[in-house]
Design an enzyme around this catalytic site. Sequence first.
Site, PDB file in Angstrom:
ATOM      1  N   ALA A  84      42.115  -1.368 -21.631  1.00  9.01           N
ATOM      2  CA  ALA A  84      41.756  -1.776 -20.281  1.00  9.01           C
ATOM      3  C   ALA A  84      40.613  -2.787 -20.326  1.00  9.01           C
ATOM      4  O   ALA A  84      39.856  -2.845 -21.299  1.00  9.01           O
ATOM      5  CB  ALA A  84      41.345  -0.560 -19.454  1.00  9.01           C
ATOM      6  N   GLY A 119      45.163   1.733 -23.667  1.00 12.08           N
ATOM      7  CA  GLY A 119      46.349   1.596 -22.826  1.00 12.08           C
ATOM      8  C   GLY A 119      47.450   0.776 -23.450  1.00 12.08           C
ATOM      9  O   GLY A 119      48.628   0.954 -23.127  1.00 12.08           O
ATOM     10  N   GLU A 135      39.054   5.536 -27.125  1.00 10.66           N
ATOM     11  CA  GLU A 135      38.258   5.911 -25.952  1.00 10.66           C
ATOM     12  C   GLU A 135      37.115   6.864 -26.281  1.00 10.66           C
ATOM     13  O   GLU A 135      36.082   6.870 -25.598  1.00 10.66           O
ATOM     14  CB  GLU A 135      39.174   6.532 -24.884  1.00 10.66           C
ATOM     15  CG  GLU A 135      40.067   5.556 -24.155  1.00 10.66           C
ATOM     16  CD  GLU A 135      41.376   5.269 -24.870  1.00 10.66           C
ATOM     17  OE1 GLU A 135      42.258   4.650 -24.256  1.00 10.66           O
ATOM     18  OE2 GLU A 135      41.518   5.648 -26.055  1.00 10.66           O
ATOM     19  N   GLU A 191      49.247   3.196 -25.533  1.00 11.79           N
ATOM     20  CA  GLU A 191      49.899   4.151 -24.632  1.00 11.79           C
ATOM     21  C   GLU A 191      51.144   3.563 -23.991  1.00 11.79           C
ATOM     22  O   GLU A 191      52.175   4.242 -23.886  1.00 11.79           O
ATOM     23  CB  GLU A 191      48.905   4.609 -23.570  1.00 11.79           C
ATOM     24  CG  GLU A 191      47.792   5.472 -24.143  1.00 11.79           C
ATOM     25  CD  GLU A 191      46.802   5.917 -23.100  1.00 11.79           C
ATOM     26  OE1 GLU A 191      46.667   7.135 -22.902  1.00 11.79           O
ATOM     27  OE2 GLU A 191      46.162   5.047 -22.473  1.00 11.79           O
TER      28      GLU A 191
END
Length: 268
Positions: free
Chosen positions: A74, A119, A142, A122
Amino acid sequence: MTNIDAEETAVHPNLQVRDIGHVRVLRIDREDKLGAFSSSLVSAIGAEVSRVRQTPSVRVVILTGTGRGFVAGADIEEYSNASAEEFAEYQRRSRAVFDDLSRLPQATIAAVNGYAFGGGFEIALCCDFIFAADSAKFGLPEIKLGLIPGGGGPQRLVREVGARWTKELVMSGRTVTADELYARGIATRVVARDELQTAAVEFASELAAQPRQALREAKQVIDSGRSQDLETALSADQLALARLFSTSDGAEGIRAFVEKRPPEFDQE
């Protein structure tokens, strides 16, 4: 060789779309940020996923990036000053887009050209296949921000490789190579970076040439069977087979085999 030089259309400043036959390619174009997700980019991907769902002529979707980054997570600068409520809403919207991608009836391929962190990893895990450049790097970092992944990565990963390796990646935040993912059965294929797009498009075209309903039924029974007991999943396989036997493509496939000729499946 498959022609991959179809014209692109910008549907967002950071998202390009092109169709190659029955294959739709979504290319994230944010090279200065290594493909990092902004909230508007996530929304644009979500809109394209919804559009694909309503477009039966699209049989396979490829998601890829530009330059050194696939999606390097992100855009942290964007949410660094967000309130807790705004941050939670961003996470909810992102997860909804990822879930929609994972549930598409069409086959999906992540063509990971570079960094796939947070992300980015993911959303790749939401795809049916991962084609990775040999230089690509993956990770769920993260934990190094005092956070954990929120886009479904830990839960999708644990179902693929088990708890121990998932904990290693999530709790250490370490970076892994494309070859490591291939060894774990997560990456479908690892190729030289300059061959990635051609390899992904050629495989997508091979899938798109299969009978459309059979392709969708195959994806559905495999995905749903993962959360079912064996007897239920086996019964679902048989019901799907019975449905396909009654289709025009099923009849054509059997007839072509008997007549020793290539089948002519419905291309609409």
